[in-house]
Design an enzyme around this catalytic site. Structure first.
Site, mmCIF file in Angstrom:
data_model
loop_
_atom_site.group_PDB
_atom_site.id
_atom_site.type_symbol
_atom_site.label_atom_id
_atom_site.label_comp_id
_atom_site.label_asym_id
_atom_site.label_seq_id
_atom_site.Cartn_x
_atom_site.Cartn_y
_atom_site.Cartn_z
ATOM 1 N N CYS A 7 58.624 -56.739 30.351
ATOM 2 C CA CYS A 7 57.634 -57.300 29.434
ATOM 3 C C CYS A 7 56.232 -56.976 29.897
ATOM 4 C CB CYS A 7 57.798 -58.816 29.361
ATOM 5 S SG CYS A 7 59.289 -59.312 28.499
ATOM 6 N N ARG A 61 67.124 -58.777 25.156
ATOM 7 C CA ARG A 61 67.103 -58.640 26.619
ATOM 8 C C ARG A 61 67.388 -59.979 27.302
ATOM 9 N NH1 ARG A 61 61.936 -57.381 28.479
ATOM 10 N NH2 ARG A 61 62.957 -57.916 30.390
ATOM 11 N N ARG A 86 51.240 -55.778 36.306
ATOM 12 C CA ARG A 86 52.281 -56.435 37.103
ATOM 13 C C ARG A 86 52.654 -55.530 38.267
ATOM 14 N NH1 ARG A 86 56.947 -58.476 33.191
ATOM 15 N NH2 ARG A 86 57.481 -59.858 34.898
ATOM 16 N N PRO A 87 51.793 -55.499 39.296
ATOM 17 C CA PRO A 87 52.073 -54.603 40.417
ATOM 18 C C PRO A 87 53.255 -55.117 41.235
ATOM 19 C CG PRO A 87 50.152 -55.967 40.897
ATOM 20 C CD PRO A 87 50.592 -56.320 39.507
ATOM 21 N N ILE A 88 53.771 -54.266 42.128
ATOM 22 C CA ILE A 88 54.836 -54.731 43.033
ATOM 23 C C ILE A 88 54.375 -54.554 44.486
ATOM 24 C CG2 ILE A 88 56.759 -54.420 41.417
ATOM 25 C CD1 ILE A 88 57.454 -51.811 42.962
ATOM 26 N N LYS A 136 69.561 -65.447 32.989
ATOM 27 C CA LYS A 136 69.273 -64.008 32.962
ATOM 28 C C LYS A 136 68.509 -63.580 34.219
ATOM 29 C CE LYS A 136 65.635 -61.194 31.591
ATOM 30 N NZ LYS A 136 64.238 -61.403 31.798
ATOM 31 N N ASN A 137 67.501 -64.335 34.615
ATOM 32 C CA ASN A 137 66.702 -63.883 35.755
ATOM 33 C C ASN A 137 67.430 -64.036 37.090
ATOM 34 O OD1 ASN A 137 64.704 -62.896 34.144
ATOM 35 N ND2 ASN A 137 63.333 -64.659 34.381
ATOM 36 N N ARG A 172 62.141 -54.950 34.116
ATOM 37 C CA ARG A 172 61.375 -55.266 35.311
ATOM 38 C C ARG A 172 62.278 -55.334 36.552
ATOM 39 N NH1 ARG A 172 56.404 -55.355 37.206
ATOM 40 N NH2 ARG A 172 56.020 -56.999 38.700
ATOM 41 N N ASP A 192 57.602 -68.935 31.501
ATOM 42 C CA ASP A 192 58.500 -68.346 30.500
ATOM 43 C C ASP A 192 58.781 -69.286 29.334
ATOM 44 O OD1 ASP A 192 58.565 -66.137 32.109
ATOM 45 O OD2 ASP A 192 60.492 -66.575 33.015
HETATM 46 N N1 EPU Z 1 52.351 -60.051 41.484
HETATM 47 C C1 EPU Z 1 51.541 -59.188 42.173
HETATM 48 N N2 EPU Z 1 52.115 -58.342 43.066
HETATM 49 C C2 EPU Z 1 53.457 -58.337 43.305
HETATM 50 C C3 EPU Z 1 54.288 -59.219 42.576
HETATM 51 C C4 EPU Z 1 53.713 -60.077 41.673
HETATM 52 O O1 EPU Z 1 50.329 -59.180 42.000
HETATM 53 O O2 EPU Z 1 53.921 -57.547 44.131
HETATM 54 C C5 EPU Z 1 51.751 -60.975 40.504
HETATM 55 C C6 EPU Z 1 52.217 -60.630 39.087
HETATM 56 O O3 EPU Z 1 51.412 -59.632 38.522
HETATM 57 C C7 EPU Z 1 52.118 -61.952 38.386
HETATM 58 C C8 EPU Z 1 52.458 -62.954 39.487
HETATM 59 O O4 EPU Z 1 52.254 -62.275 40.728
HETATM 60 O O5 EPU Z 1 50.801 -62.181 37.976
HETATM 61 C C9 EPU Z 1 53.866 -63.497 39.428
HETATM 62 O O6 EPU Z 1 54.799 -62.468 39.423
HETATM 63 P P1 EPU Z 1 56.298 -62.656 39.918
HETATM 64 O O7 EPU Z 1 56.547 -61.597 40.925
HETATM 65 O O8 EPU Z 1 56.531 -64.080 40.306
HETATM 66 O O9 EPU Z 1 57.083 -62.363 38.607
HETATM 67 P P2 EPU Z 1 58.155 -61.255 38.353
HETATM 68 O O10 EPU Z 1 59.108 -61.170 39.494
HETATM 69 O O11 EPU Z 1 57.493 -60.018 37.900
HETATM 70 C C10 EPU Z 1 59.822 -62.961 37.298
HETATM 71 C C11 EPU Z 1 60.577 -63.052 35.995
HETATM 72 C C12 EPU Z 1 59.599 -63.320 34.855
HETATM 73 C C13 EPU Z 1 58.841 -64.609 35.150
HETATM 74 C C14 EPU Z 1 58.169 -64.546 36.532
HETATM 75 C C15 EPU Z 1 57.516 -65.856 36.940
HETATM 76 C C16 EPU Z 1 62.411 -61.572 36.386
HETATM 77 C C17 EPU Z 1 63.055 -60.277 36.094
HETATM 78 N N3 EPU Z 1 61.254 -61.795 35.770
HETATM 79 O O12 EPU Z 1 58.909 -61.879 37.118
HETATM 80 O O13 EPU Z 1 60.407 -63.508 33.718
HETATM 81 O O14 EPU Z 1 57.852 -64.805 34.178
HETATM 82 O O15 EPU Z 1 59.147 -64.197 37.527
HETATM 83 O O16 EPU Z 1 58.458 -66.893 36.974
HETATM 84 O O17 EPU Z 1 62.934 -62.391 37.119
HETATM 85 C C18 EPU Z 1 60.903 -63.529 31.436
HETATM 86 O O18 EPU Z 1 62.056 -63.867 31.746
HETATM 87 O O19 EPU Z 1 60.472 -63.552 30.253
HETATM 88 C C19 EPU Z 1 59.982 -63.092 32.485
HETATM 89 C C20 EPU Z 1 58.862 -62.440 32.239
#
Ligand code: EPU
Length: 424
Positions: free
Chosen positions: A117, A397, A122-124, A22-23, A93, A305
């Site tokens: 979720c 999802r 969870r900032p970007i 999925k991811n 997300r 996860d």
């Molecule tokens: N973070 C920041 N700023 C950013 C991006 C991330 O502070 O700009 C922080 C997040 O808040 C978090 C950490 O960095 O504490 C890791 O975030 P990451 O960006 O790696 O995660 P994500 O891209 O938001 C994806 C998966 C998640 C999975 C994480 C970690 C997708 C759509 N989601 O999330 O999947 O937990 O990577 O492997 O790919 C799930 O499938 O249940 C799920 C939550």
């Protein structure tokens, strides 16, 4: 309202086939927007997040067609809009990948801040900082991120944390940047590699995906192409844990066993027997399980996860174990729900202390997010009596045909629609 009802205490046995990741799918579909040609993506999981993304592409002017349940044809040639509507973005997300794809191809994107979720803040900011370093101007107005650039130029981008989303998003945009982009401290998760492989198949030049230094040499445009998505590491892990918690004997098929190393090692430490073949792993849990500690980390560490499902497993093991979460700020919301089933878990900051040996008993519970839902399913399989899980849209999802796959392994599980008796 829909619920999943499980009558637990049945050993799972047999084999289960794992779907595409999925991811990876939710990154590769937006990456196809960048292509501008026709892409055929195979081995797609048929889950809600995939459907949501196809609606977003259609909204932008592209077309999507499923020749079969697991194959998606995307023609992004007709895309003539750069604004993703709030209703679609809030559902997931991964809508943030539209930013990288649209900015790369059209140098313009407007995407509402993402949903998905709730696992803490969870900032970007890493994504946006990366786009700025490539030369984009970014501002956020009324909850919508607006990105624009005259042109993108390669840059050295260091990520403060190896964020999966930021690595993939910057990688997609950087394909269209003039010169070379380096992402340092990049995420190494299998779906980062899968997205890079997909983009390379379309004509991108990305090297080093799977290491912490990714180098992207920009190109003028991408072609269409065919691609098959890797198996889902987290779906596979969920079934491996389900086998272990029920004392079962299950072969998890159509997987990449290497992606499962961190879980396989833990299950062996807990006394499960494993048989690893080229594309499957058999889990036999005949002996009583011993508790161990889990530390959720970035790949190749134990996946965050799978940590909620691991907590369910620890609850019924003998002894006690600690789960440490190093990726997400708040990923212990499921603990309160597991406690309703009789689990003995205490949370302090980023650690959950699990006292094993619990006799789980069925109860009505709610999935607070996707993997929290998976933990409740796994716990429900081990609980005596009926467990009824609400908020199943979270599970939809990420898990395709969850009930029928579990039922085929011998679980007593069904989906209940609109049952008045369960309405709160
Ligand atoms: N973070 C920041 N700023 C950013 C991006 C991330 O502070 O700009 C922080 C997040 O808040 C978090 C950490 O960095 O504490 C890791 O975030 P990451 O960006 O790696 O995660 P994500 O891209 O938001 C994806 C998966 C998640 C999975 C994480 C970690 C997708 C759509 N989601 O999330 O999947 O937990 O990577 O492997 O790919 C799930 O499938 O249940 C799920 C939550």
């Amino acid at each position: 309202m829909e619920y999943i009802s499980i009558n637990g205490k049945r050993k799972l046995s047999g084999s289960v086939q794992i779907n595409g990741a999925k991811n990876a799918a939710v990154a590769i579909i937006p990456a196809a927007i960048a292509a501008g040609g026709k892409c055929v993506i195979e081995n797609l999981p048929h889950v809600e997040d995939v459907t949501t993304l196809t609606h977003a592409i259609e909204h932008l002017g592209g077309s999507c067609r499923f020749p079969d349940e697991h194959t998606l044809e995307i023609d992004s040639g007709g895309i003539n809009q750069y604004t993703v509507p709030y209703d679609l973005a809030k559902k997931m997300r991964a809508s943030y990948y539209m930013l990288g794809a649209l900015l790369g191809r059209f140098k313009k994107a407007e995407v509402p801040l993402p949903g998905g979720c709730s696992l803490g803040v969870r900032p970007i900011n890493y994504h946006l900082r990366g786009f700025e370093q490539l030369g984009a101007k970014i501002h956020t107005e009324h909850g919508i991120v607006k990105a624009a650039a005259d042109k993108l130029t390669g840059a050295n981008i260091y990520l403060e944390f190896p964020s999966v989303g930021a690595t993939i998003n910057i990688m997609i945009a950087a394909v269209f940047a003039e010169g070379v982009t380096q992402i340092e401290n990049a995420a190494k998760e299998p779906h980062v590699v899968d997205t890079a492989n997909f983009l390379n198949k379309l004509g991108a030049n990305i090297k080093g995906a799977g290491t912490d230094n990714i180098r992207i040499t920009g190109t003028d445009g991408l072609n269409g192409g065919d691609y098959s998505i890797i198996p889902d590491q987290i779906e596979a892990g969920t079934y491996m844990i389900a086998a272990a918690i029920t004392g079962g004997d299950v072969t998890v098929e159509r997987i990449i066993p290497k992606h499962m190393d961190s879980l396989t090692a833990k299950l062996e430490e807990m006394q499960c027997e494993t048989e690893i073949r080229d594309d499957s792993i058999r889990i036999k849990a005949e002996k009583p399980l011993h508790a161990v500690n889990f530390k959720a980390m970035v790949y190749p560490g134990f996946p965050t996860d799978l940590q909620p499902q691991a907590a369910a497993l620890l609850s019924v093991s003998s002894g006690s174990g600690i789960i440490t979460e190093t990726v997400h700020e708040q990923r212990f919301q499921y603990v309160e729900e597991l406690r309703r089933l009789g689990a003995n878990i205490n949370v302090e900051g980023r650690a959950a202390f699990v006292n094993g040996g619990a006799e789980l008993t069925g109860a009505q519970v709610n999935a607070t997010d996707l993997r929290a839902g998976a933990a409740l399913v796994v716990a429900g399989l081990a609980a005596k009596g009926e467990t009824v899980i609400g908020n199943v849209m979270h599970l939809d999802r990420g898990y395709e045909h969850l009930e029928s796959k579990l039922a085929a392994l011998g679980a007593d599980v069904k989906r209940i629609s609109h049952p008045d008796e369960y309405d709160a």
